[in-house]
Structure formats: structure tokens, C-alpha cells
Design a protein around this motif. Structure first.
Motif, mmCIF file in Angstrom:
data_model
loop_
_atom_site.group_PDB
_atom_site.id
_atom_site.type_symbol
_atom_site.label_atom_id
_atom_site.label_comp_id
_atom_site.label_asym_id
_atom_site.label_seq_id
_atom_site.Cartn_x
_atom_site.Cartn_y
_atom_site.Cartn_z
ATOM 1 N N THR A 141 0.285 21.379 3.268
ATOM 2 C CA THR A 141 1.360 21.008 4.204
ATOM 3 C C THR A 141 1.110 19.626 4.794
ATOM 4 O OG1 THR A 141 1.743 23.327 4.761
ATOM 5 C CG2 THR A 141 2.565 21.670 6.300
ATOM 6 N N ALA A 142 -0.135 19.330 5.153
ATOM 7 C CA ALA A 142 -0.460 18.007 5.691
ATOM 8 C C ALA A 142 -0.205 16.919 4.655
ATOM 9 C CB ALA A 142 -1.915 17.983 6.162
ATOM 10 N N ALA A 143 -0.562 17.224 3.402
ATOM 11 C CA ALA A 143 -0.308 16.238 2.347
ATOM 12 C C ALA A 143 1.181 16.001 2.156
ATOM 13 C CB ALA A 143 -0.950 16.701 1.034
ATOM 14 N N LEU A 144 1.955 17.090 2.211
ATOM 15 C CA LEU A 144 3.410 16.930 2.080
ATOM 16 C C LEU A 144 3.989 16.154 3.261
ATOM 17 C CD1 LEU A 144 4.360 20.462 0.728
ATOM 18 C CD2 LEU A 144 4.309 18.304 -0.542
ATOM 19 N N ASP A 145 3.446 16.382 4.459
ATOM 20 C CA ASP A 145 3.888 15.607 5.621
ATOM 21 C C ASP A 145 3.595 14.115 5.420
ATOM 22 O OD1 ASP A 145 4.814 17.864 6.854
ATOM 23 O OD2 ASP A 145 2.972 18.184 8.033
ATOM 24 N N ASN A 146 2.423 13.823 4.856
ATOM 25 C CA ASN A 146 2.086 12.420 4.581
ATOM 26 C C ASN A 146 3.031 11.816 3.552
ATOM 27 O OD1 ASN A 146 -0.053 12.381 6.374
ATOM 28 N ND2 ASN A 146 -1.548 13.057 4.835
ATOM 29 N N ILE A 147 3.378 12.616 2.547
ATOM 30 C CA ILE A 147 4.338 12.125 1.535
ATOM 31 C C ILE A 147 5.673 11.801 2.188
ATOM 32 C CG2 ILE A 147 5.675 12.794 -0.490
ATOM 33 C CD1 ILE A 147 3.261 14.405 -1.428
ATOM 34 N N GLU A 148 6.135 12.724 3.055
ATOM 35 C CA GLU A 148 7.417 12.489 3.733
ATOM 36 C C GLU A 148 7.365 11.243 4.605
ATOM 37 O OE1 GLU A 148 10.531 14.776 6.747
ATOM 38 O OE2 GLU A 148 8.588 15.677 6.242
ATOM 39 N N ALA A 149 6.284 11.075 5.367
ATOM 40 C CA ALA A 149 6.168 9.914 6.252
ATOM 41 C C ALA A 149 6.099 8.614 5.446
ATOM 42 C CB ALA A 149 4.932 10.065 7.133
ATOM 43 N N THR A 150 5.304 8.658 4.367
ATOM 44 C CA THR A 150 5.197 7.456 3.529
ATOM 45 C C THR A 150 6.534 7.119 2.895
ATOM 46 O OG1 THR A 150 2.887 8.000 3.040
ATOM 47 C CG2 THR A 150 3.975 6.427 1.592
ATOM 48 N N GLY A 151 7.250 8.148 2.432
ATOM 49 C CA GLY A 151 8.559 7.908 1.832
ATOM 50 C C GLY A 151 9.550 7.320 2.816
ATOM 51 N N ARG A 152 9.548 7.857 4.047
ATOM 52 C CA ARG A 152 10.464 7.324 5.058
ATOM 53 C C ARG A 152 10.127 5.865 5.398
ATOM 54 N NH1 ARG A 152 13.653 11.064 7.465
ATOM 55 N NH2 ARG A 152 13.105 13.267 7.171
ATOM 56 N N GLU A 153 8.840 5.584 5.529
ATOM 57 C CA GLU A 153 8.442 4.214 5.829
ATOM 58 C C GLU A 153 8.848 3.267 4.706
ATOM 59 O OE1 GLU A 153 4.382 1.599 6.700
ATOM 60 O OE2 GLU A 153 4.272 3.775 6.424
ATOM 61 N N ALA A 202 -4.362 -0.994 11.741
ATOM 62 C CA ALA A 202 -4.754 0.398 11.984
ATOM 63 C C ALA A 202 -3.819 1.356 11.262
ATOM 64 C CB ALA A 202 -4.770 0.685 13.479
ATOM 65 N N THR A 203 -2.507 1.069 11.327
ATOM 66 C CA THR A 203 -1.531 1.913 10.641
ATOM 67 C C THR A 203 -1.732 1.872 9.143
ATOM 68 O OG1 THR A 203 0.053 1.491 12.411
ATOM 69 C CG2 THR A 203 0.931 2.344 10.342
ATOM 70 N N LEU A 204 -2.008 0.659 8.602
ATOM 71 C CA LEU A 204 -2.216 0.517 7.167
ATOM 72 C C LEU A 204 -3.458 1.292 6.721
ATOM 73 C CD1 LEU A 204 -1.507 -0.803 4.447
ATOM 74 C CD2 LEU A 204 -2.864 -2.785 5.145
ATOM 75 N N ILE A 205 -4.544 1.217 7.502
ATOM 76 C CA ILE A 205 -5.780 1.912 7.133
ATOM 77 C C ILE A 205 -5.595 3.420 7.232
ATOM 78 C CG2 ILE A 205 -8.187 2.259 7.785
ATOM 79 C CD1 ILE A 205 -8.240 -0.660 8.696
ATOM 80 N N GLU A 206 -4.851 3.872 8.237
ATOM 81 C CA GLU A 206 -4.597 5.301 8.371
ATOM 82 C C GLU A 206 -3.756 5.820 7.207
ATOM 83 O OE1 GLU A 206 -2.802 5.963 12.125
ATOM 84 O OE2 GLU A 206 -4.605 5.502 13.292
ATOM 85 N N SER A 207 -2.808 4.983 6.740
ATOM 86 C CA SER A 207 -1.980 5.417 5.613
ATOM 87 C C SER A 207 -2.775 5.506 4.327
ATOM 88 C CB SER A 207 -0.802 4.448 5.429
ATOM 89 O OG SER A 207 -1.257 3.168 5.015
ATOM 90 N N ALA A 208 -3.935 4.871 4.288
ATOM 91 C CA ALA A 208 -4.813 4.947 3.112
ATOM 92 C C ALA A 208 -5.914 5.952 3.360
ATOM 93 C CB ALA A 208 -5.388 3.565 2.802
ATOM 94 N N GLY A 209 -5.561 7.108 3.931
ATOM 95 C CA GLY A 209 -6.553 8.127 4.258
ATOM 96 C C GLY A 209 -7.229 8.713 3.042
#
Length: 419
Positions: A235-247, A282-289
Motif C-alpha cells: 500500500t505504501a508503494a502504491l501511495d508513492n506511485i500515486e504521488a509520483t504520478g501526480r507530481e 530534500a523532496t527530491l531525495i525523499e522521492s528517491a527512497g
């Protein structure tokens, strides 16, 4: 008023036709003067028997002294010399026509339609010949001093008027040529700016799509592996996919909106989201978790110019994307950012496959980074490390002094770099 307008239009039509048909206008002028000259000559209005009676050869000489005016634009010097020679011969032989009217028109045409050394030589010849003729006329009593002066003034005035007209025409043509050249240069500069903007947009699209899609692929794979065993992780991975897609969609919408914008639909600057910058690291590094990143930042990144911040952000984004796509399994990705002495230095080092990534085939990531760096007088060096892994060093000038020319090594020592 309507009658006056119709009369003006009726008068303007033949004048306009004569202006657009110059050769026909010269021919009509020559025929008119020739007709008048021959008529005066044949009527023989001289009562004092000062002039020779009309004969066939005197008529031909009168025609020769005015008819060449028809070629006053195409061959002004030749026709002028012919007219002056025939008129001097007619004057010496006491043959009467319309006097020096043909000579006046010929001198005007020489001034208006010729230039250079040939004209100077022709003017000297005409001046000497006419001076000798007038001086001879004064000497024998056939020409008084007043007529000599008035004739000289008329002939000189005719040439000066023609020469002034030629100079004004050349000035007008020069101004028109300058305006056309400026318009062509403006169009060329506009096309260059359009090409530069399209290149920039292409780089932006590449960075956004490559980074976002690679993150989404990694997260999707993690979600698939953990879907049954660890639903929370999936679920967390899917949330990350959704957030990355929206961005990604928001950034793509902002970039593509520039292509669709016009004077009626363009948004104001304060309604557009600001472009990404180094302050958002910081946002860029977090997106590369999905990457094991350790980073260190030194120096103030808030006072960088917009071009440097956007360029640095995009190049760092591309470097991390390349790690994700080409480095293979990695256990350490070290990110070092330093702003000092008028330069921004970004170093990305990974412990991945390094030189072995050559087998993956060529790409365009570092080529785009190289172009971005050159756009702000910066440099990029990228290549495998001796102990394994890959190192990217980005140097961007933040002061007036640009860095040295970019070194761009490849894994094989050539210029080609596929990461």
C-alpha cells in the motif's frame, strides 16, 4: 466633393500608369519633344533669316538632337552625349528647333540615372563642348552675356536636380534594405529562440518522464512482491506511485501549457507553480527512497540564480535516474553538494556496476546534462571509478567567472557516454 474625388482619381490613373511603365513614359516624352521640335523647324517662324531653311537632312538632325531622350534611363550617358553632340552641330549650322530642351533633359537624366567615373568623364566632355560653343557664340556676337549666364545656370541646375534625386533615391533604397535586413535578422533570432526553447522543453520532458517513470517502476515492482505477504508495504508503494504520478502530471501540465498558451489563454506568472530548484533537494531525495542515499550539503543554496538552481536540480535528478536505471544493485549512493568560491559543485558517486554498464547500450542522459551545463557555462565529468562504481561531477558557475571547459570522459576513454 464626389466630383473632385472622381476628377483626382481620373488624373491619378494615367500618372500611376506612367510611374509603373517608365520606358513607355520616356518614349512618350521623347515623341512629344521630337514632334514639337520638328513642327517648329518645319514652320520656319524665323523672320530675320537667322536660321537655315528646313530640308530633309536638317529635319533628321533636329530629330537626332531630341529623340535619344527615349533611352535616358537605360543608357543616360550614351543618349546624353548623342543629344548634346547633335544639338551642338545644329547650333553651329544655324538649324532651329526647340533649342536646348533636349540637352536640359539629357543632363538631368545623367545626374539622376548614372554615377561613377564614366559619368565624370562624360560631364567633362559635355562641359568643355558647351563652353566652347557658348564662348564662340559670344565672340561672334550671336549670344549675349545674359543669355550665356542664364543658359549655363539652367543646364547646371538640371544636372544638380537629377543628382539630388538620385541621392535621395539611393538613401531611400538603403533605408528599405536596412529595414528588410533587420526584419530578416529579427525573424532569424526568433527562430533561434524558438529552437532553444524547444530544446529546453525536450530536456525538461526527458527529465520528468525518466525520473518519474523509473521511480514508479521500482515502486510497482516492490508493491507486486509484497502484495500478498506485506499488504502495508504494498500500500505504501502504491501511495508513492500515486504521488509520483501526480507530481509528474503537474510538471508536465506546466511545461506543455507553454506550448498551448497564446495571448488569450496564457496564465499570469503568479498563477504558475515555480520551477523546481536546489532548495527542494530534500523532496527530491525523499522521492528517491528506493536508493540508499547519504548526502551532505555545504554553503547557502537560497541565493542562487534561477537558471543555476533549475539546471542543478534537473542535472541531479538525471544523475539519480541514471543510478536507478544503469547502476544495477547498489548499497551506497553518496551525494555531495557544495556552494563556495562562486561555484556550485554536485558529486554523485555509486558503488554499482560502473564500467560494466557499457553493455547496456547508449543513452542520452549525460548528453542532456552536458548541454544543460554548457547553457550556463558549466561542466560535467562522468565515468567509472577505479575501485568500481560510477562518479558524476557537476560544476556550475554562480559568479561572473565561468569554470574551465567541461571534461566529458566516457567509460572507454572516448567522448561517448551512455549514462
Amino acid at each position: 466633393m464626389a466630383v473632385i474625388s472622381e476628377t483626382s482619381a481620373a488624373i491619378g490613373r494615367p500618372i500611376g500608369w506612367l510611374r509603373t511603365h517608365e520606358r513607355a513614359a520616356d518614349a512618350l516624352l521623347a515623341l512629344l519633344i521630337t514632334s514639337l521640335s520638328v513642327t517648329f523647324h518645319l514652320l520656319d517662324l524665323d523672320t530675320d533669316d537667322k536660321f537655315r531653311s528646313a530640308t530633309w537632312w536638317t529635319t533628321l538632325l533636329i530629330i537626332a538632337s531630341v529623340l535619344p531622350v527615349a533611352w535616358r534611363r537605360g543608357a543616360p550617358i550614351t543618349s546624353g552625349l548623342f543629344v548634346v553632340g547633335a544639338q551642338i552641330a545644329a547650333a553651329l549650322l544655324d538649324i532651329d528647333g526647340t533649342g536646348f530642351l533636349g540637352v536640359v533633359i539629357a543632363l538631368y537624366a545623367i545626374g539622376a540615372h548614372s554615377a561613377g567615373q564614366h559619368r565624370t568623364n562624360a560631364l567633362w566632355t559635355i562641359s568643355v563642348a558647351l563652353a566652347l560653343l557658348f564662348i564662340t557664340g559670344v565672340a561672334v556676337g550671336e549670344l549675349d552675356v545674359g543669355s550665356f549666364a542664364s543658359s549655363t545656370v539652367i543646364l547646371v541646375t538640371a544636372f544638380v536636380l537629377g543628382d539630388n534625386l538620385r541621392r535621395r533615391r539611393e538613401t531611400a533604397n538603403s533605408l528599405i534594405e536596412r529595414a528588410e535586413r533587420a526584419e530578416r535578422e529579427h525573424a532569424l533570432i526568433t527562430q533561434q529562440q524558438i529552437s532553444i526553447e524547444r530544446t529546453r522543453i525536450a530536456r525538461e520532458l526527458h527529465d520528468i518522464v525518466a525520473h518519474s517513470v523509473s521511480v514508479m517502476v521500482i515502486q510497482a515492482a516492490a508493491a507486486r512482491r509484497n502484495l500478498a505477504a506485506s499488504p502495508d508495504v504494498a500500500t505504501a508503494a502504491l501511495d508513492n506511485i500515486e504521488a509520483t504520478g501526480r507530481e509528474a502530471m503537474n510538471e508536465l501540465r506546466g511545461i506543455l501549457g507553454v506550448l498551448r498558451a497564446d495571448s488569450r489563454s496564457v496564465e499570469s506568472a503568479d498563477r504558475r507553480a515555480p520551477p523546481p530548484s536546489m532548495a527542494e533537494l530534500a523532496t527530491l531525495i525523499e522521492s528517491a527512497g528506493d536508493l540508499p542515499i547519504t548526502h551532505s550539503i555545504s554553503g547557502d543554496l537560497d541565493d542562487l540564480s534561477a537558471s543555476v538552481t533549475l539546471t542543478g536540480y534537473r542535472m541531479l535528478q538525471e544523475a539519480l535516474t541514471n543510478v536507478r536505471r544503469h547502476a544495477g544493485p547498489v548499497t551506497d549512493v553518496r551525494l555531495t553538494i557544495e556552494h563556495a568560491n562562486g561555484h556550485l559543485s554536485i558529486v554523485v558517486v555509486d558503488d554499482g556496476r560502473g564500467a560494466a554498464a557499457d553493455d547496456l547500450g547508449p543513452g542520452y542522459g549525460i548528453a542532456g546534462m552536458h548541454e544543460r551545463a554548457l547553457a550556463v557555462a558549466g561542466s560535467v565529468s562522468a565515468g567509472p571509478q577505479p575501485g568500481g562504481g560510477w562518479r558524476v561531477h557537476i560544476a556550475l558557475p554562480t559568479a561572473s567567472s565561468p569554470p574551465t571547459s567541461a571534461k566529458w570522459p566516457s567509460r572507454s576513454g572516448a567522448v561517448q557516454v551512455d549514462r
